[in-house]
Enzyme design. Structure first.
Site, mmCIF file in Angstrom:
data_model
loop_
_atom_site.group_PDB
_atom_site.id
_atom_site.type_symbol
_atom_site.label_atom_id
_atom_site.label_comp_id
_atom_site.label_asym_id
_atom_site.label_seq_id
_atom_site.Cartn_x
_atom_site.Cartn_y
_atom_site.Cartn_z
ATOM 1 C CB SER A 58 -0.757 0.062 1.343
ATOM 2 O OG SER A 58 -0.164 0.091 2.556
ATOM 3 C CB SER A 192 9.599 10.273 8.266
ATOM 4 O OG SER A 192 8.889 11.433 8.482
ATOM 5 C CE1 TYR A 218 6.879 5.869 10.259
ATOM 6 C CE2 TYR A 218 7.491 7.856 10.150
ATOM 7 C CZ TYR A 218 7.229 6.894 9.692
ATOM 8 O OH TYR A 218 7.071 6.807 8.225
ATOM 9 C CE LYS A 222 10.539 5.748 9.010
ATOM 10 N NZ LYS A 222 10.675 4.877 7.926
ATOM 11 C CB THR A 253 0.217 7.017 2.351
ATOM 12 O OG1 THR A 253 0.435 7.336 3.970
ATOM 13 C CG2 THR A 253 1.387 7.452 1.380
#
Length: 334
Positions: A58, A192, A218, A222, A253
């Site tokens: 995805s 990111s 997150y 990253k 997304t």
């Protein structure tokens, strides 16, 4: 072929990058894209080559699979649930048929946060073709953002297990196949821009202290990807493997909608398509000559890893984190 835009464009590019909203949005991509046509990978650049994309079912992963397949690659789509990835694979195959191309896709099952699953997949992959399997491109795209602190099956915070430890272990276990790449393999980490907000969490890589927030975890993981890129480049370059880290900007997304619905709602008109977000990952995998290894990229240009002193690692911190990551990933030697 140059890997940078012409000199007159540097000022515009710098302004776009520093404003963040302009540079990470669809506007930044559109402005830069007009200057890229001569630097696109040639048609068929990946004919006869094999790629593997984690989290390819995805969003950015699906767009990356499409981009690599468009250039002729045989693409292995590595996902936790092949059943959930079936719709994405069908969309890619249909789009390529509409363009007069034939897709060579193979869906593979693997949870990249699980060391045993990684080892089983990698050992099986390397044993294919009578032990002569080749891998030319490996894109580490799989991502998670749990709202609460969650641990992987072997007890690591899930974000760092999925974005850092798993990709390192997977690459190491796939080295026999990566070494066989005739023209040298390329490994690309999808990071990111959010990592700019966080320093390297050397003292607490597992986010065991303080108030846990999924978006912060997150971004911290990253940051680890970006700072470890030169270390991994030194480790893997003797094997003729190029290592790059890129960030996609702000792309619309399913993962963004699920994990950051308020952010998506407020920026929806600015968000890039997944294909625009994946552009640099595909470019790094296919452009010729090979871009400089160990660098951090956005929109086909190398970017600084920090804009504030507070997020720049002190001397020795990256090596300290690497020793922890190598041990946590189960490497025989750091």
């Amino acid at each position: 072929m140059s890997h940078a835009s012409p000199a007159p464009d540097r000022g515009i590019d710098r302004v776009l990058d520093r404003t963040v909203v302009l540079g990470y949005s669809r506007l930044g991509y559109a402005v830069r894209r007009r200057r890229w046509s001569a630097g696109d990978p040639r048609p068929g650049a990946l004919e006869g080559r094999t790629a593997l994309v984690t989290g390819g079912g995805s969003g950015l992963g699906e767009a990356t699979v499409l981009g690599l397949a468009r250039l002729g690659a045989r693409v292995h789509v590595l996902v936790r649930s092949p059943e959930r990835a079936a719709h994405a694979v069908a969309r890619i195959e249909q789009q390529l048929r509409d363009e007069g191309r034939v897709a060579e896709l193979r869906v593979e099952r693997c949870d990249v946060s699980d060391p045993e699953a990684i080892d089983a997949f990698a050992d099986g992959f390397c044993a294919r073709e009578d032990g002569r399997a080749e891998l030319d491109v490996l894109v580490h795209n799989a991502g998670v953002m749990p709202p609460d602190r969650t641990e992987s099956v072997d007890g690591h915070e899930l974000s760092v297990a999925t974005h850092v430890l798993g990709p390192i272990r997977l690459t190491e276990r796939l080295l026999p196949a990566l070494r066989r790449s005739e023209r040298g393999a390329r490994v690309v980490f999808v990071a990111s821009g959010g990592m700019y907000t966080q320093p390297l969490p050397v003292g607490d890589p597992e986010f065991e202290h303080g108030t846990y927030r999924g978006a912060v975890a997150y971004a911290r993981s990253k940051r680890m990807q970006v700072e470890l890129a030169p270390v991994l480049d030194r480790r893997w370059s003797p094997e003729r493997i190029s290592t790059s880290v890129m960030h996609p900007g702000w792309a619309d997304t399913p993962g963004l909608a699920r994990s950051l619905p308020a952010f998506r709602a407020s920026t929806r008109l600015l968000l890039r398509t997944p294909e625009a977000g994946a552009d640099t990952a595909v470019w790094l995998a296919a452009t010729d000559p090979v871009p400089p290894s160990g660098a951090f990229w956005h929109d086909r240009r190398m970017r600084p890893t920090s804009y504030r002193a507070a997020t720049h690692p002190d001397p020795g911190e990256t090596e300290e984190l690497w020793r922890w990551a190598a041990a946590a990933a189960g490497l025989d030697r750091p």
